[in-house]
Design a protein around this motif. Structure first.
Motif: not given
Length: 89
Positions: A33-43
């Motif tokens: 949906q947002y190819p220009d926005l990198s996602q980063h999730n830390i658990g």
């Protein structure tokens, strides 16, 4: 740790007894949906035990035990499943 306790209280209505730190896992991805926005999730993962029920949960779906197979189908982040399996096996 306070955020973990607060979330448990809000979501399921129980106090938690927080045990040992299990580990940290991360996921990096790009959403279609947002190819220009990198996602980063830390658990950050801890072994926890339910303590006393002190409130009614905000979630309307009742808490219940489910199989690992069900969890594998429902978890959005693969690193959450990785840490769960690391803990169980």
């Amino acid at each position: 740790m306070e955020a973990l306790k607060r979330e448990a209280l809000e979501e399921i209505g129980f106090n938690l007894s927080i045990g040992e730190f299990i580990g940290k896992a991360e996921k990096h991805w790009v959403s279609p949906q947002y190819p220009d926005l990198s996602q980063h999730n830390i658990g950050y993962f801890y072994a926890c035990t339910l303590a006393k029920k002190v409130a009614e949960p905000l979630e309307t779906e009742p808490m219940r035990w489910v199989s690992l197979e069900t969890i594998e189908k429902k978890l959005f982040h693969e690193h959450h499943l990785y840490m769960l399996k690391k803990t169980l096996y």
